[in-house]
Motif scaffolding. Structure first.
Motif, PDB file in Angstrom:
ATOM      1  N   ALA A  26       0.836  -1.208   0.000  1.00 54.41           N
ATOM      2  CA  ALA A  26       0.000   0.000   0.000  1.00 54.41           C
ATOM      3  C   ALA A  26       0.870   1.258   0.000  1.00 54.41           C
ATOM      4  CB  ALA A  26      -0.945  -0.007   1.200  1.00 54.41           C
ATOM      5  N   ASP A  27       1.970   1.249   0.773  1.00 48.95           N
ATOM      6  CA  ASP A  27       2.899   2.387   0.790  1.00 48.95           C
ATOM      7  C   ASP A  27       3.486   2.614  -0.601  1.00 48.95           C
ATOM      8  OD1 ASP A  27       2.606   2.619   3.586  1.00 48.95           O
ATOM      9  OD2 ASP A  27       4.407   1.417   3.989  1.00 48.95           O
ATOM     10  N   VAL A  28       3.906   1.530  -1.237  1.00 50.56           N
ATOM     11  CA  VAL A  28       4.519   1.630  -2.574  1.00 50.56           C
ATOM     12  C   VAL A  28       3.502   2.170  -3.571  1.00 50.56           C
ATOM     13  CG1 VAL A  28       5.501   0.291  -4.481  1.00 50.56           C
ATOM     14  CG2 VAL A  28       6.260  -0.142  -2.135  1.00 50.56           C
ATOM     15  N   LYS A  29       2.293   1.635  -3.537  1.00 47.15           N
ATOM     16  CA  LYS A  29       1.262   2.090  -4.473  1.00 47.15           C
ATOM     17  C   LYS A  29       0.870   3.542  -4.240  1.00 47.15           C
ATOM     18  CE  LYS A  29      -0.959  -2.259  -5.667  1.00 47.15           C
ATOM     19  NZ  LYS A  29      -2.221  -3.029  -5.633  1.00 47.15           N
ATOM     20  N   ALA A  30       0.995   4.026  -3.011  1.00 46.41           N
ATOM     21  CA  ALA A  30       0.626   5.401  -2.689  1.00 46.41           C
ATOM     22  C   ALA A  30       1.705   6.408  -3.073  1.00 46.41           C
ATOM     23  CB  ALA A  30       0.323   5.525  -1.193  1.00 46.41           C
ATOM     24  N   GLU A  31       2.898   5.926  -3.383  1.00 50.30           N
ATOM     25  CA  GLU A  31       4.014   6.811  -3.733  1.00 50.30           C
ATOM     26  C   GLU A  31       4.037   6.999  -5.260  1.00 50.30           C
ATOM     27  OE1 GLU A  31       6.562   9.214  -4.341  1.00 50.30           O
ATOM     28  OE2 GLU A  31       6.604   8.755  -2.186  1.00 50.30           O
ATOM     29  N   PRO A  32       3.688   8.188  -5.753  1.00 52.91           N
ATOM     30  CA  PRO A  32       3.618   8.413  -7.206  1.00 52.91           C
ATOM     31  C   PRO A  32       4.927   8.107  -7.944  1.00 52.91           C
ATOM     32  CG  PRO A  32       2.677  10.281  -6.018  1.00 52.91           C
ATOM     33  CD  PRO A  32       3.296   9.378  -4.994  1.00 52.91           C
ATOM     34  N   ARG A  33       6.057   8.333  -7.293  1.00 50.31           N
ATOM     35  CA  ARG A  33       7.345   8.076  -7.955  1.00 50.31           C
ATOM     36  C   ARG A  33       7.593   6.586  -8.171  1.00 50.31           C
ATOM     37  NH1 ARG A  33      11.322  10.847  -3.932  1.00 50.31           N
ATOM     38  NH2 ARG A  33       9.866   9.791  -2.537  1.00 50.31           N
ATOM     39  N   LEU A  34       6.789   5.723  -7.570  1.00 46.58           N
ATOM     40  CA  LEU A  34       6.949   4.272  -7.722  1.00 46.58           C
ATOM     41  C   LEU A  34       5.852   3.649  -8.587  1.00 46.58           C
ATOM     42  CD1 LEU A  34       7.992   3.369  -4.064  1.00 46.58           C
ATOM     43  CD2 LEU A  34       9.474   3.664  -6.066  1.00 46.58           C
ATOM     44  N   SER A  35       5.119   4.465  -9.319  1.00 41.69           N
ATOM     45  CA  SER A  35       3.989   3.958 -10.106  1.00 41.69           C
ATOM     46  C   SER A  35       4.412   2.990 -11.206  1.00 41.69           C
ATOM     47  CB  SER A  35       3.186   5.118 -10.711  1.00 41.69           C
ATOM     48  OG  SER A  35       3.988   5.831 -11.635  1.00 41.69           O
ATOM     49  N   GLU A  36       5.655   3.062 -11.644  1.00 44.01           N
ATOM     50  CA  GLU A  36       6.143   2.158 -12.694  1.00 44.01           C
ATOM     51  C   GLU A  36       6.968   0.999 -12.131  1.00 44.01           C
ATOM     52  OE1 GLU A  36       5.178   2.440 -15.916  1.00 44.01           O
ATOM     53  OE2 GLU A  36       3.909   4.048 -15.114  1.00 44.01           O
ATOM     54  N   MET A  37       7.089   0.912 -10.826  1.00 45.75           N
ATOM     55  CA  MET A  37       7.862  -0.165 -10.214  1.00 45.75           C
ATOM     56  C   MET A  37       7.212  -1.507 -10.531  1.00 45.75           C
ATOM     57  SD  MET A  37       9.010  -0.420  -6.227  1.00 45.75           S
ATOM     58  CE  MET A  37      10.169  -1.667  -5.680  1.00 45.75           C
ATOM     59  N   SER A  38       8.023  -2.516 -10.786  1.00 47.32           N
ATOM     60  CA  SER A  38       7.499  -3.843 -11.114  1.00 47.32           C
ATOM     61  C   SER A  38       6.569  -4.375 -10.039  1.00 47.32           C
ATOM     62  CB  SER A  38       8.645  -4.836 -11.340  1.00 47.32           C
ATOM     63  OG  SER A  38       9.318  -4.543 -12.533  1.00 47.32           O
ATOM     64  N   LEU A  39       6.813  -4.034  -8.785  1.00 47.45           N
ATOM     65  CA  LEU A  39       5.943  -4.491  -7.700  1.00 47.45           C
ATOM     66  C   LEU A  39       4.508  -4.015  -7.918  1.00 47.45           C
ATOM     67  CD1 LEU A  39       5.785  -6.022  -5.009  1.00 47.45           C
ATOM     68  CD2 LEU A  39       6.321  -3.871  -3.850  1.00 47.45           C
ATOM     69  N   VAL A  40       4.351  -2.886  -8.585  1.00 47.30           N
ATOM     70  CA  VAL A  40       3.037  -2.332  -8.878  1.00 47.30           C
ATOM     71  C   VAL A  40       2.504  -2.872 -10.207  1.00 47.30           C
ATOM     72  CG1 VAL A  40       1.761  -0.187  -9.357  1.00 47.30           C
ATOM     73  CG2 VAL A  40       3.507  -0.243  -7.555  1.00 47.30           C
ATOM     74  N   THR A  41       3.372  -2.953 -11.212  1.00 46.68           N
ATOM     75  CA  THR A  41       2.920  -3.303 -12.562  1.00 46.68           C
ATOM     76  C   THR A  41       2.950  -4.802 -12.856  1.00 46.68           C
ATOM     77  OG1 THR A  41       5.124  -3.011 -13.521  1.00 46.68           O
ATOM     78  CG2 THR A  41       3.682  -1.068 -13.452  1.00 46.68           C
ATOM     79  N   SER A  42       3.786  -5.559 -12.158  1.00 45.66           N
ATOM     80  CA  SER A  42       3.918  -7.012 -12.374  1.00 45.66           C
ATOM     81  C   SER A  42       3.833  -7.720 -11.033  1.00 45.66           C
ATOM     82  CB  SER A  42       5.254  -7.336 -13.044  1.00 45.66           C
ATOM     83  OG  SER A  42       5.409  -6.652 -14.249  1.00 45.66           O
ATOM     84  N   MET A  43       2.746  -7.513 -10.339  1.00 50.31           N
ATOM     85  CA  MET A  43       2.636  -7.932  -8.946  1.00 50.31           C
ATOM     86  C   MET A  43       2.871  -9.423  -8.716  1.00 50.31           C
ATOM     87  SD  MET A  43      -0.400  -5.425  -7.612  1.00 50.31           S
ATOM     88  CE  MET A  43      -0.922  -6.632  -6.453  1.00 50.31           C
TER      89      MET A  43
END
Length: 141
Positions: free
Chosen positions: A99-116
Motif C-alpha cells: 500500500a505504501d509503494v502504491k501510494a508513492e507516485p514516484r513508484l507507479s512504474e515499479m514492477s511491484l506495482v505493474t507485475s505484482m
C-alpha cells in the motif's frame, strides 16, 4: 551493481529463516516462471535485493545480497531451471507495505506495482533509493 526484489510467502520461507542462514545464504530455488528465472540469470554476486513478504504482510522487510552465481536448481533435474543464493544483510527498520509503494507516485512504474505476481523483479536505482528512504534507511549500502 543491480537491484532486485524477491518475494517469499512468510509461512513458507520467512525473513527470520533467511537471516538464520547466515553468511552462507540460501538458494532461491523452486522458481518456475521463465521471466523470474531470466532475472536471476542476470544477477551478479554483490547485487542487492529487497526481501518481500507476499500474501501475508505484503511488505518489504529486509535487504539481501546475491552470494552465489547462477547454478542449477537443486529441487529439480530439469535443466531449464536455475537459481542463485541470497544472504540477509539487514532488516528494513520500518517495513514498506505494498500500500505504501502504491501510494508513492514516484513508484507507479515499479514492477511491484505493474507485475505484482512476478516473484523475482528488477528494481531501478531510483526505486531502490525511494523504498529505502520509506523504510528508514538513509544509507542502504
Amino acid at each position: 551493481m543491480r537491484y532486485w526484489l524477491i518475494k517469499s510467502e512468510p509461512d513458507k520461507w520467512s525473513w527470520e529463516q533467511q537471516k538464520a542462514k547466515g553468511a552462507e545464504g540460501e538458494s532461491w530455488d523452486g522458481i518456475r516462471n521463465y521471466l523470474a528465472r531470466n532475472n536471476m540469470r542476470s544477477m551478479e554476486i554483490g547485487d542487492k535485493a529487497f526481501f518481500y513478504h507476499s500474501n501475508i504482510g505484503k511488505e518489504v522487510v529486509g535487504i539481501v545480497e546475491v552470494c552465489s552465481g547462477i547454478h542449477p536448481d537443486p529441487k529439480t533435474d530439469d535443466p531449464r531451471w536455475d537459481c542463485v543464493a541470497f544472504r540477509a544483510l539487514r532488516d528494513m527498520p520500518k517495513p514498506v507495505t505494498l500500500a505504501d509503494v502504491k501510494a508513492e507516485p514516484r513508484l507507479s512504474e515499479m514492477s511491484l506495482v505493474t507485475s505484482m505476481r512476478l516473484s523475482v523483479q528488477p528494481v531501478t536505482e531510483e526505486e531502490w533509493r525511494i523504498v529505502c528512504e520509506m523504510g528508514g534507511l538513509k544509507d542502504p549500502a
